[in-house]
Design a protein around this motif. Structure first.
Motif, PDB file in Angstrom:
ATOM      1  N   ASP A   1     -15.158 -11.621  13.719  1.00  0.00           N
ATOM      2  CA  ASP A   1     -14.329 -12.292  12.714  1.00  0.00           C
ATOM      3  C   ASP A   1     -13.346 -11.286  12.124  1.00  0.00           C
ATOM      4  O   ASP A   1     -13.517 -10.074  12.226  1.00  0.00           O
ATOM      5  CB  ASP A   1     -15.241 -12.843  11.620  1.00  0.00           C
ATOM      6  N   HIS A   2     -12.291 -11.791  11.492  1.00  0.00           N
ATOM      7  CA  HIS A   2     -11.328 -10.900  10.844  1.00  0.00           C
ATOM      8  C   HIS A   2     -10.909 -11.504   9.508  1.00  0.00           C
ATOM      9  O   HIS A   2     -10.951 -12.711   9.306  1.00  0.00           O
ATOM     10  CB  HIS A   2     -10.096 -10.676  11.734  1.00  0.00           C
ATOM     11  N   TYR A   3     -10.500 -10.640   8.588  1.00  0.00           N
ATOM     12  CA  TYR A   3     -10.136 -11.087   7.242  1.00  0.00           C
ATOM     13  C   TYR A   3      -9.139 -10.098   6.643  1.00  0.00           C
ATOM     14  O   TYR A   3      -9.337  -8.885   6.700  1.00  0.00           O
ATOM     15  CB  TYR A   3     -11.391 -11.166   6.362  1.00  0.00           C
ATOM     16  N   ARG A   4      -8.069 -10.621   6.085  1.00  0.00           N
ATOM     17  CA  ARG A   4      -7.057  -9.791   5.433  1.00  0.00           C
ATOM     18  C   ARG A   4      -7.494  -9.498   4.003  1.00  0.00           C
ATOM     19  O   ARG A   4      -7.753 -10.410   3.223  1.00  0.00           O
ATOM     20  CB  ARG A   4      -5.695 -10.488   5.437  1.00  0.00           C
ATOM     21  N   ILE A   5      -7.580  -8.231   3.652  1.00  0.00           N
ATOM     22  CA  ILE A   5      -8.008  -7.827   2.313  1.00  0.00           C
ATOM     23  C   ILE A   5      -6.772  -7.593   1.445  1.00  0.00           C
ATOM     24  O   ILE A   5      -5.947  -6.725   1.751  1.00  0.00           O
ATOM     25  CB  ILE A   5      -8.855  -6.544   2.368  1.00  0.00           C
ATOM     26  N   PRO A   6      -6.620  -8.360   0.372  1.00  0.00           N
ATOM     27  CA  PRO A   6      -5.449  -8.173  -0.486  1.00  0.00           C
ATOM     28  C   PRO A   6      -5.573  -6.926  -1.355  1.00  0.00           C
ATOM     29  O   PRO A   6      -6.675  -6.495  -1.695  1.00  0.00           O
ATOM     30  CB  PRO A   6      -5.442  -9.441  -1.346  1.00  0.00           C
ATOM     31  N   VAL A   7      -4.439  -6.352  -1.704  1.00  0.00           N
ATOM     32  CA  VAL A   7      -4.372  -5.208  -2.614  1.00  0.00           C
ATOM     33  C   VAL A   7      -3.362  -5.540  -3.703  1.00  0.00           C
ATOM     34  O   VAL A   7      -2.257  -6.004  -3.400  1.00  0.00           O
ATOM     35  CB  VAL A   7      -3.935  -3.922  -1.880  1.00  0.00           C
ATOM     36  N   SER A   8      -3.732  -5.326  -4.953  1.00  0.00           N
ATOM     37  CA  SER A   8      -2.822  -5.610  -6.058  1.00  0.00           C
ATOM     38  C   SER A   8      -2.459  -4.312  -6.772  1.00  0.00           C
ATOM     39  O   SER A   8      -3.290  -3.404  -6.914  1.00  0.00           O
ATOM     40  CB  SER A   8      -3.449  -6.600  -7.048  1.00  0.00           C
ATOM     41  N   PHE A   9      -1.203  -4.252  -7.223  1.00  0.00           N
ATOM     42  CA  PHE A   9      -0.684  -3.063  -7.896  1.00  0.00           C
ATOM     43  C   PHE A   9      -0.221  -3.414  -9.312  1.00  0.00           C
ATOM     44  O   PHE A   9       0.190  -4.541  -9.589  1.00  0.00           O
ATOM     45  CB  PHE A   9       0.503  -2.473  -7.124  1.00  0.00           C
ATOM     46  N   THR A  10      -0.282  -2.425 -10.189  1.00  0.00           N
ATOM     47  CA  THR A  10       0.286  -2.496 -11.531  1.00  0.00           C
ATOM     48  C   THR A  10       1.198  -1.293 -11.724  1.00  0.00           C
ATOM     49  O   THR A  10       0.750  -0.152 -11.544  1.00  0.00           O
ATOM     50  CB  THR A  10      -0.809  -2.492 -12.607  1.00  0.00           C
TER      51      THR A  10
END
Length: 261
Positions: free
Chosen positions: A55-64
């Motif tokens: 399986d595959h999954y895109r991991i989100p990254v958030s910035f401030t």
């Protein structure tokens, strides 16, 4: 050939000077643009990612702040025999758990999350000669389970701790339904538990009702079999080794500390 004049010899280095200056800089900014915006914080909203092998999954990254100049990051799994990365997408390689580390390219901020890879179902005709198909309408805490939910929930069938089937969402006449094919080496009698894995949380829930393998087809496309996960669901402990201090809900805050030089 006519030799170059002194004037030509003087002008050529002046023309090359701007090029050399720009080439020596780490970053290139056009004249008239604003200054680069550095990141003060970087966070992974997903503390735990559940995957099945393959399986595959895109991991989100958030910035401030949200308007940082660059959001480029490096990914590094602690054990690439369990999971590997294709850009920002993690791929399950083999059963196990590993920690995925992410570092921002420009500001060297760091964060990490647990990657929990579930075993792939291996069906051998010699040992899994019987199957049972369920055409189901799935409800998770009062909400209908749809194709869009496959990015956040995985529904699996187990006999004890052996994976026997994974639900696949399909559509018929505009209506979403789940096809769950369960395999068994016995014609009748296996007790089947259904587990709901949350991709982005350290949480697995058990459906309240246990199924009995009988080799029959349950439900039809016109009359789907009801599978309901409600307040009676129990949490299933799948043995996190990541440490409770590193796992928190999405609502909690996290202090990001730049990596040491």
């Amino acid at each position: 050939m006519k030799p170059k004049s002194d004037k030509q010899n003087f002008i050529l280095p002046l023309l090359l000077l701007p090029i050399l200056l720009f080439a020596s800089c780490g970053d290139f900014y056009e004249f008239g643009t604003s200054e680069p915006v550095p990141a003060r914080q970087m966070r992974l909203p997903r503390r735990v990612v559940n995957l099945v092998v393959g399986d595959h999954y895109r991991i989100p990254v958030s910035f401030t702040p949200t308007d940082v100049t660059t959001e480029a990051v490096w990914w590094m799994p602690a054990n690439d025999g369990v999971a590997r990365f294709q850009n920002d997408t993690v791929v399950g390689v083999s059963q196990g758990q590993t920690v995925a580390y992410v570092t921002s390219v420009t500001d060297r901020l760091q964060d990490s999350c647990l990657v929990n890879v579930l075993p792939a179902m291996y069906v051998s005709p010699a040992s899994y000669v019987y199957d049972m198909v369920i055409y189901a309408q799935v409800t998770v805490h009062g909400r209908a389970y749809t194709q869009a939910d496959q990015d956040s929930l995985i529904i699996c069938a187990y006999c004890q701790d052996e994976l026997r089937g994974i639900g696949v969402m399909r559509q018929w006449q505009g209506r979403d339904y789940m096809e769950l094919r369960v395999w068994s080496p016995f014609e009748y009698g296996d007790a089947i538990d259904l587990r709901c894995y949350y991709r982005g949380k350290a949480l697995v829930e058990l459906f309240p009702d246990q199924l009995t393998f009988d080799g029959e087809t349950h439900g039809t496309l016109s009359k789907l079999f009801p599978l309901v996960l409600d307040e009676e669901a129990e949490e299933y402990d799948f043995g996190l080794e990541f440490g409770p201090e590193n796992i928190y809900d999405d609502e909690e805050e996290q202090e990001i500390v730049p990596a040491e030089e």
